[in-house]
Design a protein around this motif. Structure first.
Motif, short mmCIF file in Angstrom:
data_model
loop_
_atom_site.label_atom_id
_atom_site.label_comp_id
_atom_site.label_asym_id
_atom_site.label_seq_id
_atom_site.Cartn_x
_atom_site.Cartn_y
_atom_site.Cartn_z
N TRP A 1 1.05 -1.03 0.59
CA TRP A 1 -0.17 -0.26 -0.39
C TRP A 1 0.67 1.06 0.12
O TRP A 1 0.90 2.43 -0.86
N ALA B 1 2.48 2.05 -3.41
CA ALA B 1 1.40 2.20 -4.19
C ALA B 1 1.46 3.86 -3.99
O ALA B 1 1.48 3.95 -4.60
N LEU B 2 1.41 4.10 -2.71
CA LEU B 2 0.95 5.94 -2.53
C LEU B 2 1.48 6.33 -3.08
O LEU B 2 2.06 7.35 -3.67
N CYS C 1 1.58 6.28 -7.08
CA CYS C 1 0.94 7.65 -8.04
C CYS C 1 1.01 8.64 -7.33
O CYS C 1 0.64 9.75 -8.00
N LEU D 1 -2.95 7.39 -4.10
CA LEU D 1 -4.36 6.12 -4.32
C LEU D 1 -5.76 6.99 -4.47
O LEU D 1 -6.27 8.02 -3.83
N TRP E 1 -5.51 -2.08 -4.70
CA TRP E 1 -5.45 -1.47 -3.57
C TRP E 1 -5.97 -0.13 -4.16
O TRP E 1 -6.30 0.67 -5.01
N THR E 2 -6.81 0.58 -2.52
CA THR E 2 -7.21 2.55 -3.09
C THR E 2 -6.54 2.81 -1.90
O THR E 2 -5.75 2.93 -0.82
N GLY E 3 -7.09 4.28 -2.34
CA GLY E 3 -6.97 5.34 -1.06
C GLY E 3 -7.15 5.55 0.48
O GLY E 3 -6.94 5.74 1.04
N PHE F 1 -3.66 -2.33 -8.16
CA PHE F 1 -4.00 -0.80 -7.76
C PHE F 1 -4.38 0.52 -8.29
O PHE F 1 -4.60 0.21 -9.39
N CYS G 1 -4.66 4.33 -8.47
CA CYS G 1 -3.64 6.07 -8.64
C CYS G 1 -5.17 6.79 -8.78
O CYS G 1 -6.20 6.61 -10.05
#
Length: 261
Positions: free
Chosen positions: A145, A148-149, A152, A174, A199-201, A252, A254
């Motif tokens: 996560w 991924a953040l 993005c 995200l 994955w999301t935010g 994920f 973005c």
């Protein structure tokens, strides 16, 4: 599932009007610039004005570009390297080479109009090019996560007003999925993912779920029993969102942050 694609022609390097669709996160806007640049200069231009040079995911999308010509976002480091897309440096899983392509020692890809086949060329040559604006970006790489953040927030960023400053104003994050339309659109897009969840935010902080943009989670469509402190969008479960350990690796989403952030 084929993304909705709108193609605009910019003869004088003027930004186009965007398409309107029910979901505020769609569609994909493709902008054609009738100006010759090297691949690297075109990449820099697209990243400054939009998100990146265009990415083509499958044959359906490729057919949408039948009339288009110019640099694509496809490149490789050398003749022994894999072909990658400029956006996110993702390895290309779909390529549509013309006969006798690709050639050695030519490491950037482009296409002619009225054909769905691509050729490679010297990256320092000058050609027209295609930029993309995509509000919801599915990244088909497996990251934690936090990774991924970071990924993005590296997309589509611009320097602050002071060019010498090291401040990076990220325009992507995200994904925050608040409206029903955006959630439905995201779940449709998620069917292309290579993992069962994306994955999301969503992040659990204190005793509440929040989106990374600062919005609180307003509904109950997420398990109350915490299996982890990071939120995923489920591709096919009856519940839309799930909780997972943040150190697990997944594809994920973005999204382009609203301009009022």
């Amino acid at each position: 599932m084929m993304r909705t694609i709108c193609i605009f022609v910019c003869l004088l390097l003027v930004l186009p009007l965007v398409c309107v669709q029910q979901s505020s996160l769609g569609p994909v806007n493709i902008i054609y610039y009738n100006k010759g640049m090297t691949w690297k200069d075109a990449q820099s231009f697209c990243r400054e004005k939009h998100i990146d040079l265009v990415t083509i995911k499958d044959e359906n999308e490729n057919q949408a570009f039948f009339e288009s010509t110019g640099w694509l976002g496809l490149y490789r480091e050398n003749s022994n390297s894999p072909w990658k897309w400029s956006r996110g440096d993702e390895n290309a899983t779909f390529i549509s080479w013309a006969n006798n392509e690709p050639q050695d020692y030519e490491h950037c890809a482009r296409k002619w109009s009225k054909t769905s086949k691509w050729i490679n060329d010297r990256c320092e040559d000058h050609h027209t090019f295609l930029c993309s604006d995509e509000k919801l970006v599915l990244v088909m790489e497996n990251k934690t996560w936090e990774e991924a953040l970071e990924h993005c927030r590296s997309l589509g960023g611009v320097d602050s007003v002071d060019p010498a400053s090291k401040v990076w104003m990220h325009s992507y994050d995200l994904a925050t999925l608040i409206t029903e339309d955006d959630r439905n659109y995201a779940r449709e897009r998620a069917q292309q993912a290579t993992t069962d969840e994306v994955w999301t935010g969503l992040r659990y902080l204190g005793d509440k779920w929040f989106w990374v943009g600062g919005e609180s989670m307003q509904d109950q469509d997420i398990p109350s029993c915490l299996a982890g402190r990071c939120g995923v969008l489920e591709k096919s479960n009856t519940t839309l969102f799930g909780t997972r350990d943040c150190s697990q690796r997944r594809n994920f989403f973005c999204y382009k942050r609203p301009s009022n952030y």
